[in-house]
Enzyme design. Structure first.
Site, short mmCIF file in Angstrom:
data_model
loop_
_atom_site.label_atom_id
_atom_site.label_comp_id
_atom_site.label_asym_id
_atom_site.label_seq_id
_atom_site.Cartn_x
_atom_site.Cartn_y
_atom_site.Cartn_z
N HIS A 1 0.68 -1.19 -0.15
CA HIS A 1 -0.04 0.07 0.01
C HIS A 1 0.85 1.20 -0.19
O HIS A 1 1.91 1.16 0.30
CB HIS A 1 -1.03 0.12 1.21
CG HIS A 1 -0.32 0.08 2.32
ND1 HIS A 1 -0.20 -1.01 3.39
CD2 HIS A 1 0.09 1.00 3.56
CE1 HIS A 1 0.54 -0.81 4.24
NE2 HIS A 1 0.68 0.53 4.35
N HIS B 1 3.90 7.16 3.78
CA HIS B 1 4.89 6.04 3.42
C HIS B 1 4.59 4.95 2.47
O HIS B 1 3.25 4.99 2.06
CB HIS B 1 5.23 5.35 4.79
CG HIS B 1 3.80 4.45 5.41
ND1 HIS B 1 3.02 4.88 6.21
CD2 HIS B 1 3.51 3.23 5.20
CE1 HIS B 1 1.99 4.22 6.61
NE2 HIS B 1 2.24 2.97 5.91
N GLU C 1 7.62 0.81 4.90
CA GLU C 1 7.43 -0.08 6.02
C GLU C 1 7.52 -1.22 5.16
O GLU C 1 7.09 -1.33 3.83
CB GLU C 1 5.76 0.29 6.35
CG GLU C 1 5.02 -0.71 6.95
CD GLU C 1 3.77 -0.40 7.33
OE1 GLU C 1 2.90 0.13 6.36
OE2 GLU C 1 2.88 -1.06 8.26
#
Ligand code: CO
Length: 133
Positions: free
Chosen positions: A7, A78, A129
């Site tokens: 994502h 992010h 991440e």
């Protein structure tokens, strides 16, 4: 090590307005979900090949409050890459001289899966991440 983008997370000042923007484009938009243990309310936009995660601060000391202070109209917060094994990912980052945020140990992320974050200063200014699938 990073075959798939899971994502892109975007911090937004107004979750309803942001959701409406994506819905207007015909995207599949979830209901808002409060994640008090992460200090955020999230809305997921599901695309065919990845997801967009809209983040809005929840409660005091939200980890994205400072980001929105600096970026009042919102912005990309992010990227999240999928990894097979979070411990391997952690070791690999260490070998590459990339610092892991916090104590360096994986945490349970917003989707209930083990995650860790690489230091943006070690990654061209982007917060990355890594999530174990
Ligand atoms: Co994320």
């Amino acid at each position: 090590m990073i075959p798939r983008l899971n994502h892109v997370a975007i911090a937004v000042p107004d979750l309803a307005e942001a959701s409406a923007s994506y819905a207007a484009l015909g995207a599949k938009v979830s209901e808002p979900q409060d994640l008090p243990e992460h200090g955020v309310t999230v809305v997921f936009i599901t695309l065919d090949n990845t997801k967009i995660e809209l983040l809005h601060p929840l409660g005091d000391g939200s980890p994205i409050a400072g980001f929105l202070d600096k970026n009042p109209s919102g912005g990309i917060h992010h990227l999240c890459f999928e990894v097979e094994d979070i411990a391997d990912a952690s070791a690999r980052l260490g070998e590459c001289g990339i610092r892991v945020l916090g104590d360096g140990k994986p945490k349970t992320g917003a989707h209930g899966k083990p995650v860790l974050f690489a230091h943006p200063k070690d990654f061209q200014g982007a917060l990355i991440e890594f999530e174990q699938e």
